[in-house]
Design an enzyme around this catalytic site. Structure first.
Site, mmCIF file in Angstrom:
data_model
loop_
_atom_site.group_PDB
_atom_site.id
_atom_site.type_symbol
_atom_site.label_atom_id
_atom_site.label_comp_id
_atom_site.label_asym_id
_atom_site.label_seq_id
_atom_site.Cartn_x
_atom_site.Cartn_y
_atom_site.Cartn_z
ATOM 1 N N ASP A 229 0.843 -1.207 0.000
ATOM 2 C CA ASP A 229 0.000 0.000 0.000
ATOM 3 C C ASP A 229 0.874 1.251 0.000
ATOM 4 O O ASP A 229 1.741 1.406 0.854
ATOM 5 C CB ASP A 229 -0.892 -0.015 1.250
ATOM 6 C CG ASP A 229 -2.017 0.999 1.168
ATOM 7 O OD1 ASP A 229 -2.229 1.570 0.074
ATOM 8 O OD2 ASP A 229 -2.690 1.211 2.185
ATOM 9 N N HIS A 368 -11.215 -1.503 -5.577
ATOM 10 C CA HIS A 368 -10.846 -0.336 -4.770
ATOM 11 C C HIS A 368 -10.020 0.684 -5.553
ATOM 12 O O HIS A 368 -10.299 1.881 -5.501
ATOM 13 C CB HIS A 368 -10.091 -0.800 -3.520
ATOM 14 C CG HIS A 368 -9.604 0.297 -2.640
ATOM 15 N ND1 HIS A 368 -10.441 1.267 -2.128
ATOM 16 C CD2 HIS A 368 -8.363 0.598 -2.167
ATOM 17 C CE1 HIS A 368 -9.730 2.103 -1.374
ATOM 18 N NE2 HIS A 368 -8.473 1.724 -1.385
HETATM 19 C C1 HEM Z 1 -8.477 0.194 5.667
HETATM 20 C C2 HEM Z 1 -8.811 0.884 4.599
HETATM 21 C C3 HEM Z 1 -8.040 0.835 3.306
HETATM 22 C C4 HEM Z 1 -7.260 -0.144 2.784
HETATM 23 C C5 HEM Z 1 -6.962 -1.519 3.369
HETATM 24 C C6 HEM Z 1 -6.748 0.345 1.526
HETATM 25 C C7 HEM Z 1 -5.879 -0.361 0.703
HETATM 26 C C8 HEM Z 1 -5.387 0.097 -0.492
HETATM 27 C C9 HEM Z 1 -4.480 -0.628 -1.339
HETATM 28 C C10 HEM Z 1 -3.928 -2.024 -1.047
HETATM 29 C C11 HEM Z 1 -4.227 0.147 -2.414
HETATM 30 C C12 HEM Z 1 -3.353 -0.218 -3.620
HETATM 31 C C13 HEM Z 1 -1.934 0.214 -3.465
HETATM 32 C C14 HEM Z 1 -1.652 1.609 -3.882
HETATM 33 O O1 HEM Z 1 -2.127 2.062 -4.932
HETATM 34 O O2 HEM Z 1 -0.962 2.302 -3.158
HETATM 35 C C15 HEM Z 1 -4.958 1.378 -2.248
HETATM 36 C C16 HEM Z 1 -4.954 2.431 -3.125
HETATM 37 C C17 HEM Z 1 -5.716 3.574 -2.965
HETATM 38 N N1 HEM Z 1 -6.605 3.854 -1.969
HETATM 39 FE FE1 HEM Z 1 -6.965 2.704 -0.370
HETATM 40 N N2 HEM Z 1 -7.244 1.602 1.304
HETATM 41 C C18 HEM Z 1 -8.039 1.940 2.368
HETATM 42 C C19 HEM Z 1 -8.719 3.119 2.550
HETATM 43 C C20 HEM Z 1 -8.844 4.102 1.591
HETATM 44 C C21 HEM Z 1 -9.701 5.260 1.713
HETATM 45 C C22 HEM Z 1 -10.602 5.578 2.899
HETATM 46 C C23 HEM Z 1 -9.534 5.990 0.571
HETATM 47 C C24 HEM Z 1 -10.212 7.278 0.161
HETATM 48 C C25 HEM Z 1 -11.460 7.556 0.421
HETATM 49 C C26 HEM Z 1 -8.555 5.290 -0.247
HETATM 50 C C27 HEM Z 1 -8.085 5.736 -1.461
HETATM 51 C C28 HEM Z 1 -7.137 5.092 -2.210
HETATM 52 C C29 HEM Z 1 -6.561 5.647 -3.406
HETATM 53 C C30 HEM Z 1 -6.854 7.019 -4.010
HETATM 54 C C31 HEM Z 1 -5.671 4.703 -3.889
HETATM 55 C C32 HEM Z 1 -4.789 4.810 -5.125
HETATM 56 C C33 HEM Z 1 -5.515 4.427 -6.367
HETATM 57 C C34 HEM Z 1 -4.618 4.637 -7.575
HETATM 58 O O3 HEM Z 1 -3.988 5.681 -7.641
HETATM 59 O O4 HEM Z 1 -4.533 3.747 -8.405
HETATM 60 N N3 HEM Z 1 -8.173 4.157 0.399
HETATM 61 N N4 HEM Z 1 -5.671 1.324 -1.061
#
Ligand code: HEM
Ligand SMILES: *[C@@H]1O[C@H](CO)[C@@H](O)[C@H](O)[C@H]1NC(C)=O
Ligand SMILES: *[C@@H]1O[C@H](CO)[C@@H](O)[C@H](O)[C@H]1NC(C)=O
Ligand SMILES: *[C@@H]1O[C@H](CO)[C@@H](O)[C@H](O)[C@H]1NC(C)=O
Ligand SMILES: *[C@@H]1O[C@H](CO)[C@@H](O)[C@H](O)[C@H]1NC(C)=O
Ligand SMILES: *[C@@H]1O[C@H](CO)[C@@H](O)[C@H](O)[C@H]1NC(C)=O
Ligand SMILES: *[C@@H]1O[C@H](CO)[C@@H](O)[C@H](O)[C@H]1NC(C)=O
Ligand SMILES: *[C@@H]1O[C@H](CO)[C@@H](O)[C@H](O)[C@H]1NC(C)=O
Ligand SMILES: *[C@@H]1O[C@H](CO)[C@@H](O)[C@H](O)[C@H]1NC(C)=O
Ligand SMILES: *[C@@H]1O[C@H](CO)[C@@H](O)[C@H](O)[C@H]1NC(C)=O
Ligand SMILES: *[C@@H]1O[C@H](CO)[C@@H](O)[C@H](O)[C@H]1NC(C)=O
Length: 505
Positions: A229, A368
């Site tokens: 992440d 996600h």
């Molecule tokens: C426990 C809660 C969460 C988990 C386990 C989680 C996990 C992840 C993972 C594994 C990735 C892919 C790795 C990466 O691109 O860095 C990711 C990307 C992302 N997450 Fe989360 N996330 C969580 C909460 C959130 C929340 C609350 C938001 C916004 C409302 C969010 C927004 C994003 C965004 C914007 C990306 C990048 C997408 C991209 O640029 O391709 N995440 N998240």
């Protein structure tokens, strides 16, 4: 102790003698390594020299922008210290004389060779905190409705199931600010905190604190469900890279008062950024049971591989970080670790027209990373202001899953993500992503359903479609929220000069 292992890993794995841009010997211990963690797969941070040259050309002052805002998810250990201001006049004077000298700028955190770089210290204030600082009238109006209301008043828009799951200290608007301490060792955070607390005395009171830490090897850099992440963060013009596929956004999408931010705000707010904090509890054994019980059935996949595929499609990336678009059936750790390739994709098939996005064979529309950054799906340039980018800067908290929890499929000890997002506009940033994309069943087209990771339906069960690549024959209805909001607050992380000339006077 696991944190010692962590420090050792960093110095063995990444140790290089310092060649800082400042040659003067610091009176404090000089560091040869960064306190930051830079796992393979993350876009590399610029050197201080490179950052200085590029940012100057882009009109950015990296000496004035707080250090946590642009660097992403790279603190090995972090402490979030939430406080109330007890005595305005005393606190203002401490803010100037004791806190400000410790506040780490972007350039300082990039530069190993400075005393300030042994613990990153940043500070941000809530709306009630600005009021407590006696910032009133026009100076008080940051023109951001969620910030002004406080996160407790945003529960409905975010579709949290009320505040019964919230940490009690977040229910209300008593928290005036948060001090962030980041470092490579818990020791250095503890000593910085202890020394600061003794200086602040009773000008403030501690309301709540949360300690985060990277997971122990081999899961460093991975969140608790197991996925790397922090790979995909946007960079602003004049800071970093970019790496192929990394979003480059106008600085004003993240930093207030810069090009691309056209909201009217008081002059002192320039070069600050809104900090959204959320304590997001993760039900890891329950998530793993869901995968185990619902493997994707495809020729050539074992049951376990089918479960891994389901998890990867829920996120849009495999545990290694490899995007499912580029590796649709199996994980590809070399791809996950390659920052030249792991972001270099869109969700559209080659030659596919923008009006035909029904193909979810490689990546579900509900995944996600597709919900939170649709890339080409909306047919607009990535840097358009309708793209809603945030810089994520959080860290996992809580211990590893215990054998007891694994065998009972039930969470007994709280763990999760101390979620931090920076943006110049909470309505367009975090709030939009959560409310209008993750929670919106009609995202891009009808019947997509919720983001299976963070989508929230106020506690009701969540339809999620497209997860099975064999076709829309198998829809899911998730009765468990694998991520449970424990609440948080909306803050503003001001520039160093705003602390000096406005907030501490
Ligand atoms: C426990 C809660 C969460 C988990 C386990 C989680 C996990 C992840 C993972 C594994 C990735 C892919 C790795 C990466 O691109 O860095 C990711 C990307 C992302 N997450 Fe989360 N996330 C969580 C909460 C959130 C929340 C609350 C938001 C916004 C409302 C969010 C927004 C994003 C965004 C914007 C990306 C990048 C997408 C991209 O640029 O391709 N995440 N998240
Ligand atoms: C800072 O430390 C990192 C590794 O810890 C190293 O790669 C980098 O070259 C160092 N930068 C400076 C300016 O010394
Ligand atoms: C708050 O600001 C007002 C007007 O600027 C000033 O009169 C008052 O002394 C300030 N109070 C404190 C505690 O700084
Ligand atoms: C919640 O959404 C409504 C409707 O869009 C809006 O008027 C209100 O300001 C939002 N509340 C917060 C705290 O942002
Ligand atoms: C840091 O302080 C916390 C809270 O007092 C304590 O639990 C922890 O053991 C300390 N860590 C170290 C390395 O001393
Ligand atoms: C701010 O910029 C956006 C995108 O360029 C534009 O749509 C909007 O109308 C602008 N708002 C103001 C108040 O200028
Ligand atoms: C990025 O993807 C494009 C198109 O798929 C490809 O032509 C290019 O070579 C890729 N870049 C890298 C660095 O792999
Ligand atoms: C849209 O995509 C689907 C799935 O890839 C494909 O079967 C269909 O032929 C495409 N339709 C058009 C009009 O391109
Ligand atoms: C967006 O990107 C395009 C192409 O890379 C560039 O021409 C344009 O100037 C950029 N717009 C902004 C607002 O940065
Ligand atoms: C835990 O879940 C697995 C997978 O569904 C199941 O085989 C096992 O019996 C469950 N254990 C308990 C104690 O319910
Ligand atoms: C699954 O959901 C999609 C979108 O709502 C719908 O088109 C499809 O018919 C559903 N499939 C089943 C088997 O219910």
């Amino acid at each position: 102790m696991k944190l010692h292992t962590l420090a050792t890993f960093i110095s063995l794995g990444l140790g290089v003698s310092a060649t800082g841009i400042h040659d003067a010997i610091s009176p404090h211990a000089k560091r040869a390594t960064s306190i930051l963690f830079n796992p393979p797969g993350f876009p590399p941070l610029p050197s201080p020299g490179e950052a200085q040259t590029k940012s100057a050309a882009a009109g950015l002052n990296l000496n004035d922008i707080q250090g946590d805002i642009l660097i992403g998810m790279r603190k090995p250990v972090e402490l979030f210290f939430f406080f109330g201001i007890s005595n305005t006049a005393a606190f203002k004077s401490k803010l100037k004389r004791e806190i400000l000298p410790l506040v780490t700028s972007t350039l300082q955190i990039l530069n190993n060779d400075t005393a300030a770089a042994s613990t990153l210290v940043n500070i941000a204030f809530s709306h009630t905190g600005l009021v407590a600082l006696n910032v009133t009238g026009d100076a008080n109006n940051l023109n951001d409705p969620p910030f002004a209301a406080g996160q407790v008043n945003d529960v409905k828009n975010l579709s949290d199931p009320g505040t019964t799951n919230w940490v009690p200290q977040f229910v209300g608007t008593n928290i005036h600010g948060v001090i962030l301490f980041g470092s490579d060792t818990e020791d250095s955070i503890n000593s910085t905190l202890a020394s600061l607390q003794s200086k602040l005395g009773n000008s403030i009171s501690e309301i709540y604190s949360l300690r985060g830490a990277m997971r122990p090897p081999p899961n460093m850099g991975h969140e608790h469900f197991g996925f790397l992440d922090g790979i995909s963060n946007p960079t602003i013009n004049g800071f970093q890279g970019p790496k192929p596929g990394q979003a480059v956004v106008p600085a004003g999408e993240i930093i207030v008062g810069q090009h691309g931010d056209n909201v009217t705000r008081p002059a002192w707010a320039k070069d600050g950024s809104f900090l959204v904090f959320r304590q997001l509890k993760q039900l890891v054994p329950e998530f793993n049971k869901f995968l185990a019980d619902n493997p994707i059935v495809e020729p050539g996949l074992t049951q376990e591989q089918g479960s891994d595929l389901l998890g990867a499609r829920m996120v849009g990336r495999w545990k290694s970080g490899a995007p499912v678009v580029l590796s649709p059936m199996f994980d590809d750790p070399a791809l996950g670790a390659d920052d030249n390739r792991n972001n270099n994709f869109t969700f559209a098939e080659p030659g596919q027209s923008q009006s035909n996005l029904t193909d979810q064979s490689k990546c579900p529309l509900s995944a996600h990373i597709r919900k939170t950054r649709p890339r080409a799906d909306l047919g607009l340039p990535e840097n358009s202001t309708s793209f809603h980018h945030i810089v994520r800067a959080g860290i996992p908290y809580g211990p590893e899953v215990t054998p007891d929890e694994t065998s009972s499929n039930t969470t007994e000890i709280e763990r999760g993500l101390a979620f931090v997002a920076y943006q110049s506009n909470i309505m367009n940033g975090f709030q939009f992503l959560q409310e209008f994309w993750a929670n919106n069943q009609k995202f891009i087209q009808r019947g997509v359903g919720f983001d299976p990771i963070i989508g929230a339906a106020g506690g009701a069960e969540r339809p999620v479609n497209g997860l099975d690549p064999t076709g829309p024959v198998r829809n899911f209805t998730l009765s468990t929220d694998f991520v449970v909001s424990r609440g948080g607050e909306y803050f503003f992380a001001p520039s160093l000069s705003a602390i000096a000339h406005t907030l501490s006077v």
